[in-house]
Design an enzyme around this catalytic site. Structure first.
Site, PDB file in Angstrom:
ATOM      1  N   GLY A   8      -9.466  -1.234   7.842  1.00 40.24           N
ATOM      2  CA  GLY A   8      -9.840  -0.487   6.662  1.00 40.24           C
ATOM      3  C   GLY A   8     -10.768   0.726   6.630  1.00 40.24           C
ATOM      4  O   GLY A   8     -12.308   0.684   6.526  1.00 40.24           O
ATOM      5  N   LYS A  10     -12.098   3.155   7.613  1.00 34.58           N
ATOM      6  CA  LYS A  10     -12.338   4.902   7.393  1.00 34.58           C
ATOM      7  C   LYS A  10     -12.816   5.023   6.146  1.00 34.58           C
ATOM      8  O   LYS A  10     -13.476   5.600   5.699  1.00 34.58           O
ATOM      9  CB  LYS A  10     -11.441   5.111   8.300  1.00 34.58           C
ATOM     10  CG  LYS A  10     -11.007   5.486   9.189  1.00 34.58           C
ATOM     11  CD  LYS A  10     -10.185   6.719  10.199  1.00 34.58           C
ATOM     12  CE  LYS A  10      -9.964   6.577  11.776  1.00 34.58           C
ATOM     13  NZ  LYS A  10      -8.748   7.412  12.209  1.00 34.58           N
ATOM     14  N   ARG A  12     -14.163   4.331   2.069  1.00 31.84           N
ATOM     15  CA  ARG A  12     -15.419   3.766   1.952  1.00 31.84           C
ATOM     16  C   ARG A  12     -16.155   2.606   1.559  1.00 31.84           C
ATOM     17  O   ARG A  12     -17.536   2.482   2.455  1.00 31.84           O
ATOM     18  CB  ARG A  12     -15.675   4.022   0.195  1.00 31.84           C
ATOM     19  CG  ARG A  12     -14.911   5.336  -0.633  1.00 31.84           C
ATOM     20  CD  ARG A  12     -14.709   5.360  -2.111  1.00 31.84           C
ATOM     21  NE  ARG A  12     -13.663   4.891  -2.348  1.00 31.84           N
ATOM     22  CZ  ARG A  12     -12.466   5.249  -2.918  1.00 31.84           C
ATOM     23  NH1 ARG A  12     -11.945   6.428  -2.824  1.00 31.84           N
ATOM     24  NH2 ARG A  12     -11.358   4.759  -3.254  1.00 31.84           N
ATOM     25  N   GLY A  76     -12.369  -8.272   0.906  1.00 29.68           N
ATOM     26  CA  GLY A  76     -13.050  -7.855   0.212  1.00 29.68           C
ATOM     27  C   GLY A  76     -11.930  -7.087  -0.736  1.00 29.68           C
ATOM     28  O   GLY A  76     -12.223  -6.685  -2.118  1.00 29.68           O
ATOM     29  N   PRO A 103     -13.362 -11.229  -4.912  1.00 30.16           N
ATOM     30  CA  PRO A 103     -12.858  -9.761  -5.803  1.00 30.16           C
ATOM     31  C   PRO A 103     -14.463  -9.615  -5.917  1.00 30.16           C
ATOM     32  O   PRO A 103     -14.433  -7.668  -6.005  1.00 30.16           O
ATOM     33  CB  PRO A 103     -13.388 -10.697  -6.850  1.00 30.16           C
ATOM     34  CG  PRO A 103     -13.436 -12.311  -7.851  1.00 30.16           C
ATOM     35  CD  PRO A 103     -13.083 -12.183  -5.858  1.00 30.16           C
ATOM     36  N   HIS A 132     -15.074   2.613 -12.804  1.00 31.77           N
ATOM     37  CA  HIS A 132     -15.573   2.649 -11.896  1.00 31.77           C
ATOM     38  C   HIS A 132     -14.939   3.806 -11.458  1.00 31.77           C
ATOM     39  O   HIS A 132     -14.841   4.305 -12.747  1.00 31.77           O
ATOM     40  CB  HIS A 132     -14.285   1.901 -11.371  1.00 31.77           C
ATOM     41  CG  HIS A 132     -13.803   0.154 -11.262  1.00 31.77           C
ATOM     42  ND1 HIS A 132     -14.865  -0.467 -11.583  1.00 31.77           N
ATOM     43  CD2 HIS A 132     -14.948  -0.526  -9.453  1.00 31.77           C
ATOM     44  CE1 HIS A 132     -14.531  -2.221 -11.275  1.00 31.77           C
ATOM     45  NE2 HIS A 132     -14.506  -2.001 -10.260  1.00 31.77           N
ATOM     46  N   LYS A 136     -10.787   4.304  -7.710  1.00 24.77           N
ATOM     47  CA  LYS A 136     -10.366   3.081  -7.102  1.00 24.77           C
ATOM     48  C   LYS A 136      -8.494   3.344  -7.296  1.00 24.77           C
ATOM     49  O   LYS A 136      -7.764   3.874  -8.881  1.00 24.77           O
ATOM     50  CB  LYS A 136     -10.784   2.815  -7.864  1.00 24.77           C
ATOM     51  CG  LYS A 136     -10.468   0.636  -8.698  1.00 24.77           C
ATOM     52  CD  LYS A 136     -11.247   0.031  -8.798  1.00 24.77           C
ATOM     53  CE  LYS A 136     -10.600  -1.382  -8.951  1.00 24.77           C
ATOM     54  NZ  LYS A 136     -10.547  -1.886  -7.950  1.00 24.77           N
ATOM     55  N   GLY A 142      -9.950  -6.459  -9.837  1.00 23.85           N
ATOM     56  CA  GLY A 142      -9.872  -7.785  -8.671  1.00 23.85           C
ATOM     57  C   GLY A 142     -11.066  -8.387  -9.469  1.00 23.85           C
ATOM     58  O   GLY A 142     -10.851  -9.643 -10.003  1.00 23.85           O
TER      59      GLY A 142
HETATM   60  N1  LIG Z   1     -14.930  -7.369  -2.754  1.00 20.37           N
HETATM   61  C1  LIG Z   1     -15.680  -7.020  -3.044  1.00 20.37           C
HETATM   62  O1  LIG Z   1     -16.833  -6.578  -2.870  1.00 20.37           O
HETATM   63  C2  LIG Z   1     -15.630  -4.973  -3.129  1.00 20.37           C
HETATM   64  C3  LIG Z   1     -13.567  -4.688  -2.772  1.00 20.37           C
HETATM   65  N2  LIG Z   1     -13.571  -3.283  -2.646  1.00 20.37           N
HETATM   66  C4  LIG Z   1     -12.112  -3.435  -2.898  1.00 20.37           C
HETATM   67  O2  LIG Z   1     -11.374  -2.668  -1.741  1.00 20.37           O
HETATM   68  C5  LIG Z   1     -10.642  -2.053  -1.322  1.00 20.37           C
HETATM   69  C6  LIG Z   1     -11.013  -0.839  -0.707  1.00 20.37           C
HETATM   70  O3  LIG Z   1     -11.767  -0.309  -1.409  1.00 20.37           O
HETATM   71  P1  LIG Z   1     -12.031   1.108  -0.922  1.00 20.37           P
HETATM   72  O4  LIG Z   1     -13.409   1.179   0.311  1.00 20.37           O
HETATM   73  O5  LIG Z   1     -12.909   2.100  -2.149  1.00 20.37           O
HETATM   74  O6  LIG Z   1     -11.053   2.077  -0.309  1.00 20.37           O
HETATM   75  P2  LIG Z   1     -10.721   3.159   0.527  1.00 20.37           P
HETATM   76  O7  LIG Z   1      -9.530   3.972  -0.138  1.00 20.37           O
HETATM   77  O8  LIG Z   1     -12.444   4.117   0.222  1.00 20.37           O
HETATM   78  O9  LIG Z   1     -10.053   2.389   2.048  1.00 20.37           O
HETATM   79  C7  LIG Z   1      -9.555   1.855   2.348  1.00 20.37           C
HETATM   80  C8  LIG Z   1      -9.087   2.233   3.572  1.00 20.37           C
HETATM   81  O10 LIG Z   1      -7.835   1.222   3.978  1.00 20.37           O
HETATM   82  C9  LIG Z   1      -6.907   2.061   4.850  1.00 20.37           C
HETATM   83  N3  LIG Z   1      -6.131   2.001   5.534  1.00 20.37           N
HETATM   84  C10 LIG Z   1      -4.584   2.143   4.740  1.00 20.37           C
HETATM   85  N4  LIG Z   1      -3.454   1.156   5.379  1.00 20.37           N
HETATM   86  C11 LIG Z   1      -4.400   0.400   6.432  1.00 20.37           C
HETATM   87  C12 LIG Z   1      -3.857  -0.596   6.789  1.00 20.37           C
HETATM   88  N5  LIG Z   1      -2.847  -0.950   7.057  1.00 20.37           N
HETATM   89  N6  LIG Z   1      -4.586  -1.332   7.780  1.00 20.37           N
HETATM   90  C13 LIG Z   1      -6.559  -1.167   7.746  1.00 20.37           C
HETATM   91  N7  LIG Z   1      -6.222  -0.073   7.448  1.00 20.37           N
HETATM   92  C14 LIG Z   1      -5.913   0.267   6.403  1.00 20.37           C
HETATM   93  C15 LIG Z   1      -7.173   3.452   4.167  1.00 20.37           C
HETATM   94  O11 LIG Z   1      -6.786   3.989   5.415  1.00 20.37           O
HETATM   95  C16 LIG Z   1      -8.771   3.134   3.735  1.00 20.37           C
HETATM   96  O12 LIG Z   1      -9.832   4.106   5.003  1.00 20.37           O
HETATM   97  C17 LIG Z   1     -10.085  -1.901  -2.812  1.00 20.37           C
HETATM   98  O13 LIG Z   1      -9.011  -2.943  -2.951  1.00 20.37           O
HETATM   99  C18 LIG Z   1     -11.475  -2.247  -3.796  1.00 20.37           C
HETATM  100  O14 LIG Z   1     -10.954  -3.073  -4.379  1.00 20.37           O
HETATM  101  C19 LIG Z   1     -14.424  -2.641  -3.224  1.00 20.37           C
HETATM  102  C20 LIG Z   1     -15.503  -2.670  -3.026  1.00 20.37           C
HETATM  103  C21 LIG Z   1     -15.944  -3.893  -3.410  1.00 20.37           C
HETATM  104  O1  LIG Z   2     -12.210  -1.073  -5.753  1.00 18.98           O
HETATM  105  C1  LIG Z   2     -13.769  -1.131  -6.222  1.00 18.98           C
HETATM  106  O2  LIG Z   2     -14.837   0.131  -5.876  1.00 18.98           O
HETATM  107  C2  LIG Z   2     -14.133  -2.155  -6.348  1.00 18.98           C
HETATM  108  N1  LIG Z   2     -13.333  -3.157  -6.111  1.00 18.98           N
HETATM  109  C3  LIG Z   2     -13.915  -4.478  -6.508  1.00 18.98           C
HETATM  110  C4  LIG Z   2     -12.732  -4.940  -7.978  1.00 18.98           C
HETATM  111  O3  LIG Z   2     -11.873  -4.061  -7.704  1.00 18.98           O
HETATM  112  O4  LIG Z   2     -13.293  -5.976  -8.555  1.00 18.98           O
HETATM  113  C5  LIG Z   2     -14.747  -4.326  -7.014  1.00 18.98           C
HETATM  114  C6  LIG Z   2     -15.990  -3.955  -7.265  1.00 18.98           C
HETATM  115  O5  LIG Z   2     -15.778  -3.621  -8.574  1.00 18.98           O
HETATM  116  C7  LIG Z   2     -15.393  -2.209  -6.590  1.00 18.98           C
END
Ligand SMILES: NC(=O)C1=CN([C@@H]2O[C@H](COP(=O)(O)OP(=O)(O)OC[C@H]3O[C@@H](n4cnc5c(N)ncnc54)[C@H](O)[C@@H]3O)[C@@H](O)[C@H]2O)C=CC1
Ligand SMILES: O=C(O)C1=N[C@H](C(=O)O)C[C@H](O)C1
Length: 246
Positions: A8, A10, A12, A76, A103, A132, A136, A142
């Site tokens: 992932g 590329k 955010r 994540g 999460p 958010h 999203k 999560g």
């Molecule tokens: N645990 C934490 O602290 C946090 C968790 N998140 C979670 O992280 C995830 C990603 O969030 P964002 O970066 O905002 O999303 P995003 O949409 O910006 O990035 C997702 C990336 O995954 C790629 N992707 C799609 N299919 C794929 C595959 N089969 N293999 C590898 N990459 C693939 C997409 O092309 C994209 O570049 C979400 O589930 C979000 O809820 C987000 C922020 C913090």
């Molecule tokens: O998609 C996000 O941005 C985030 N996703 C995670 C979640 O679904 O809890 C973590 C954070 O809230 C940001």
């Protein structure tokens, strides 16, 4: 140096992780994978740990492929269920690899979840509002699901039953979704990154626990800690608090 692959890469979060790992003195990025890239022992390029911030629909299959490639994994991405946790736990144990799924990696959010579970037995009512950015793809977050589950478990252990609520009609779903009986409300607003407010109420008093991530930089110390602490473990660990000596 810990050799790190990012899946992932590329996105955010993925692109922010690539920069954070590059800047960390004890780590190096050895593989950048995104949609369309096969995850194999070759493509992970000798990584010891992979960090997955992909999308909820693919994260489980990515983790299985990473385990098969001989890599420990820090996840994540959201969208996990009890069934998907069980499958990954079994696979990781069988392969002798470690997987950490959290999460939320922001310190404020990790502590807010802990504080909410600590407070839940002492309050009659509890609700969660997560807020958010509009990019999203999943709702509820999560973090909100984990927060509500933690509070529901603590309430059950304390012998609480249903919460007071006289609502008889709710055709629009205005009372929110229910996670383990706890109402969860999701807001999507331009300008936000990630926020959560946990409301707890008793007759005559309210406790509000609030956490705000204003920037994705807030998640990076937790992600790097996860990378360092997943090494040497085996099987599935859920939640950053589990490796934080809290
Ligand atoms: N645990 C934490 O602290 C946090 C968790 N998140 C979670 O992280 C995830 C990603 O969030 P964002 O970066 O905002 O999303 P995003 O949409 O910006 O990035 C997702 C990336 O995954 C790629 N992707 C799609 N299919 C794929 C595959 N089969 N293999 C590898 N990459 C693939 C997409 O092309 C994209 O570049 C979400 O589930 C979000 O809820 C987000 C922020 C913090
Ligand atoms: O998609 C996000 O941005 C985030 N996703 C995670 C979640 O679904 O809890 C973590 C954070 O809230 C940001």
């Amino acid at each position: 140096m810990i050799r790190v692959a990012v899946t992932g890469a590329k996105g955010r979060m993925g692109s922010t992780v690539v920069q954070a790992v590059t800047d960390a003195p004890d780590m190096e990025v050895v593989a950048l994978l995104d949609a369309g890239d096969a995850i194999t022992a070759q493509s992970v390029n000798g990584a010891q740990v992979a960090v997955d911030f992909s999308v909820p629909t693919v994260t489980e299959s990515n983790v299985h492929a990473l385990i098969d490639a001989g890599v420990d994994v820090v996840v994540g991405t959201t969208g996990w269920t009890e069934e998907s946790y069980a499958r990954v736990s079994e696979h990781a144990c069988r392969a002798g690899q470690a997987v950490l799924i959290a999460p939320n990696f922001a310190m404020g959010a990790v502590l807010a979840m802990k504080f909410a579970a600590m407070a839940a037995p002492y309050f009659e009512s509890a609700e969660v509002i997560e807020m958010h950015h509009p990019g999203k793809v999943d709702a509820p977050s999560g973090t909100a699901v984990a927060t509500a589950r933690g509070m529901a478990q603590a309430r059950r252990a304390a012998g609480w039953g249903d919460m007071p609520d006289a609502t008889q009609t709710d055709e629009l779903g205005a009372r929110g979704g229910r996670v383990d009986g706890i109402p969860v409300h999701a807001v999507r607003l331009r300008g936000l990154t990630a926020s959560e407010e946990i409301l707890l109420g008793n007759e005559g008093e309210q406790l509000v626990i609030r956490t705000d991530s204003f920037d994705r930089a807030s998640f990076m110390p937790g992600v790097l800690l996860g990378v360092r602490r997943v090494i040497g473990r085996t099987g599935l660990t859920i939640g950053l608090d589990e490796v934080m000596d809290l």
